[in-house]
Write a protein that holds these residues in place. Structure first.
Motif, short mmCIF file in Angstrom:
data_model
loop_
_atom_site.label_atom_id
_atom_site.label_comp_id
_atom_site.label_asym_id
_atom_site.label_seq_id
_atom_site.Cartn_x
_atom_site.Cartn_y
_atom_site.Cartn_z
N HIS A 268 33.78 -70.15 46.40
CA HIS A 268 34.47 -70.01 45.12
C HIS A 268 34.52 -71.37 44.45
O HIS A 268 34.85 -72.37 45.10
CB HIS A 268 35.89 -69.46 45.31
N PRO A 269 34.20 -71.44 43.16
CA PRO A 269 34.15 -72.74 42.49
C PRO A 269 35.49 -73.47 42.43
O PRO A 269 35.53 -74.70 42.46
CB PRO A 269 33.65 -72.40 41.08
N THR A 270 36.60 -72.71 42.32
CA THR A 270 37.87 -73.36 42.01
C THR A 270 38.93 -73.09 43.08
O THR A 270 39.76 -72.20 42.94
CB THR A 270 38.39 -72.93 40.63
N ALA A 271 38.89 -73.91 44.12
CA ALA A 271 39.98 -73.96 45.10
C ALA A 271 40.71 -75.28 44.89
O ALA A 271 40.11 -76.27 44.45
CB ALA A 271 39.44 -73.87 46.52
N LEU A 272 41.99 -75.30 45.17
CA LEU A 272 42.75 -76.54 45.03
C LEU A 272 42.17 -77.62 45.95
O LEU A 272 41.86 -77.34 47.11
CB LEU A 272 44.22 -76.31 45.33
N LYS A 273 42.04 -78.82 45.45
CA LYS A 273 41.35 -79.90 46.16
C LYS A 273 41.99 -80.20 47.51
O LYS A 273 41.31 -80.39 48.51
CB LYS A 273 41.34 -81.15 45.30
N PRO B 46 34.93 -76.59 45.42
CA PRO B 46 34.48 -75.30 45.95
C PRO B 46 34.95 -75.12 47.39
O PRO B 46 35.07 -76.09 48.14
CB PRO B 46 32.95 -75.41 45.88
N ALA B 47 35.21 -73.87 47.78
CA ALA B 47 35.61 -73.57 49.16
C ALA B 47 35.03 -72.21 49.55
O ALA B 47 34.85 -71.32 48.71
CB ALA B 47 37.13 -73.55 49.30
N ALA B 48 34.75 -72.04 50.84
CA ALA B 48 34.22 -70.77 51.36
C ALA B 48 35.20 -69.65 51.01
O ALA B 48 36.40 -69.77 51.23
CB ALA B 48 34.02 -70.85 52.86
N HIS B 49 34.66 -68.56 50.47
CA HIS B 49 35.54 -67.54 49.88
C HIS B 49 35.23 -66.12 50.31
O HIS B 49 36.13 -65.35 50.61
CB HIS B 49 35.45 -67.65 48.36
N TYR B 50 33.95 -65.74 50.33
CA TYR B 50 33.62 -64.32 50.53
C TYR B 50 32.33 -64.19 51.33
O TYR B 50 31.37 -64.94 51.13
CB TYR B 50 33.45 -63.62 49.18
N SER B 51 32.31 -63.23 52.22
CA SER B 51 31.16 -62.99 53.10
C SER B 51 30.32 -61.84 52.54
O SER B 51 30.73 -60.68 52.62
CB SER B 51 31.64 -62.63 54.51
N MET B 52 29.16 -62.15 51.97
CA MET B 52 28.29 -61.08 51.49
C MET B 52 27.66 -60.34 52.67
O MET B 52 27.41 -59.16 52.62
CB MET B 52 27.19 -61.64 50.59
N GLY B 53 27.38 -61.08 53.75
CA GLY B 53 26.79 -60.46 54.93
C GLY B 53 27.81 -59.60 55.67
O GLY B 53 29.02 -59.77 55.51
#
Length: 533
Positions: free
Chosen positions: A229-234, A323-330
């Motif tokens: 996700h582009p916008t996670a808190l730093k 950015p931070a890891a957000h969602y698993s498409m797999g």
């Protein structure tokens, strides 16, 4: 009457439970946590649906296909988009308190990658309000919940390749239990917690359902595709919803200048932010120009989160983001009926791969998918159970898992698995994150395989039986390592860049060689992988 066991009590599990109940099944929902603590509560932006003549379903289909970067299945995407208006109306009918426009209709906003404002929302709490609404409806329907049940393994008749139920560690008592069923639905969520503090996900998102599925003989698909996700808190990786950009928020560099299209697909925006941070050192989300009244009415959660976790008020100050890891498409490969390669084993939500997101999920489609396919999955699992009731045969899985839990208590604690878990999260973020290459991926694979060898020396320190969260977290760590190997092998195999999988040593998309799904499975405990159309 079919007995349907649903593992996971997030949005996908609860929709499936209501659907199975309506179809006449006896439903049991087992979950390692309480339903209202599910990851669904973090889905803030909205649920896509075409509700008026200013938009059209064909555009929703096209937006989803384009975002999927060539890996979305057109028939399944068409089903998703065509059923979207009905899904939103169903949510409205059961009491989801959607925000309203001036005419009293369900309010909509545009999210990244969409050609029109079609994300139906409830302020910036859409997932949370959906989750609470679904749970209320399940309680009214008398659906049985078994909380504090940590999934250990699926019970499978290997001769018939047929699921018979599952085994669980009852966290409160420390006992290993089994629940038999005519069909099983996995709705256990994704695996974002692999990235630790670099993820917007709950620490509960450890991929337990996927790990159990692959051990049971199911196939996994496209595990290398993980959306950032582009916008996670730093400072904390807490999610700041895409609704902030959908409402008109700007992305600005250290000098306060805009540098990218804020509503491009998530993979594009996330990489642009990543590159800008490396260049200038900081990126900010700017919603000051929206005004305090608008922010408090439309984005109250974002203001609250920025105050709590960054100590800033976004009405007057820039929000530092990353950015931070957000969602698993797999996820678990399923057919159009949501069933895996193991008969009677269904999967839905983020743990499943319905081939609707492909290489990059379109914002606003996750809540939609869990409603559309959750309703299909519950109905199909009930129908399967009615036609093919599970035989009441003996199976050694309960004894195996009882012995496993007992045996883990004899593991030494020479190595602190919490330190290894943090190490895994850091190397995943750096080498299996937004930007990847062959050398970095193979280094991570080597580290994972070393951890697999060392696992017997990382046992839990707490040897007590009751409420042993140290034991649960150790088993979760084992699941993380198992999935980490699959993710990295898949990422090494895909020597191209596509959607959320970006390799600096192969920056171009290659449809001729890789326009297919990465399929992984295990044979006699050995990991196998292939590309399949």
């Amino acid at each position: 009457m079919a007995r349907v066991l649903i593992i996971g009590s997030g949005g996908a599990g609860l929709v499936s439970a209501l659907s199975a109940c309506e179809a006449g099944a006896e439903v049991v929902v087992a979950s390692k946590t309480l339903p209202t603590r599910s990851q669904t509560s973090m889905a803030q932006g909205g649920m896509n649906a075409v509700l008026n003549s200013d938009d059209c379903i064909s555009d929703h289909i096209e937006d989803t296909l384009r975002s999927s970067a060539g890996l979305g299945d057109e028939e399944r995407i068409a089903l998703l988009c065509e059923k979207a208006p009905e899904a939103v109306r169903w949510c409205n009918s059961i009491g989801l308190p959607f925000s309203r426009d001036e005419g009293g209709e369900i309010a909509r906003r545009r999210l990244g990658g969409a050609s029109a404002p079609r994300a139906c929302y409830a302020q910036d709490y859409t997932g949370l309000k959906l989750l609470h609404t679904l749970y209320d409806q399940c309680l009214k329907a008398g659906i049985e919940f078994k909380n504090e049940r940590f999934l250990l393994n699926l019970i499978v008749d290997e001769t018939a390749n047929r699921v018979l139920g599952a085994t669980f560690l009852h966290i409160e008592t420390g006992e290993v239990e089994e629940i038999r069923a005519d069909s099983v639905i996995l709705a256990t969520g994704g695996y974002g917690a692999l990235y630790g503090k670099h993820s917007t996900n709950s620490v509960q998102a450890t991929g337990d359902g996927l790990a159990a599925a692959v051990r049971a003989g199911a196939k996994l698909a496209d595990m290398e595709f993980i959306q950032f996700h582009p916008t996670a808190l730093k400072g904390s990786s807490i999610l700041i919803s895409e609704s902030a950009r959908g409402a008109g928020g700007y992305l600005v560099d250290a000098q306060g200048d805009r540098f990218t299209d804020e509503l491009a697909p998530r993979d594009v925006v996330a990489r642009a932010i990543h590159d800008e941070i490396n260049k200038s050192g900081a990126v900010y989300l700017d919603i000051r120009h929206l005004g305090e009244h608008f922010v408090d009415h439309e984005l109250p959660q974002e203001r609250k989160l920025a105050k709590i976790y960054e100590g800033i008020d976004p009405v007057n100050e820039l929000i530092p983001i990353k950015p931070a890891a957000h969602y698993s498409m797999g996820g678990i490969e399923v057919n159009a009926a949501c069933m895996s390669s193991v008969s009677g084993l269904f999967a839905v939500g983020e743990c499943a791969n319905h081939k609707t997101h492909g290489a990059n999920r379109l914002g606003g489609n996750s809540l939609l998918e869990l409603v559309v396919y959750g309703r299909e999955c519950g109905k199909n699992a009930t129908e399967y159970g009615d036609k093919s009731p599970a035989p009441a045969c003996e199976n050694p899985q309960l004894a195996k898992d009882t012995n496993f839990v007992r045996g883990v208590m004899y593991f030494t604690n020479q190595i602190d698995f919490y330190q290894k878990q943090e190490m895994l999260a850091n190397i995943f973020y750096n080498n299996v994150g937004l930007v990847r290459d062959d050398m970095g991926l193979k280094a991570v694979l080597g580290a994972i395989r070393q951890m697999q060898k060392e696992l017997p020396f990382m046992g839990p320190r707490d040897k007590s039986k009751i409420c042993n969260t140290n034991l649960v977290e150790f088993i979760e760590f084992g699941n993380k390592i198992e999935l980490a190997e699959i993710i990295v092998v898949s990422a090494i195999s895909r020597v191209e860049s596509r959607g959320a999988h970006y390799r600096i040593d192969a920056p171009q998309r290659n449809d001729r060689m890789f326009g297919a799904h990465t399929i992984t499975w295990k044979e006699d405990g050995v990991l196998c992988a292939d590309f399949i159309q």
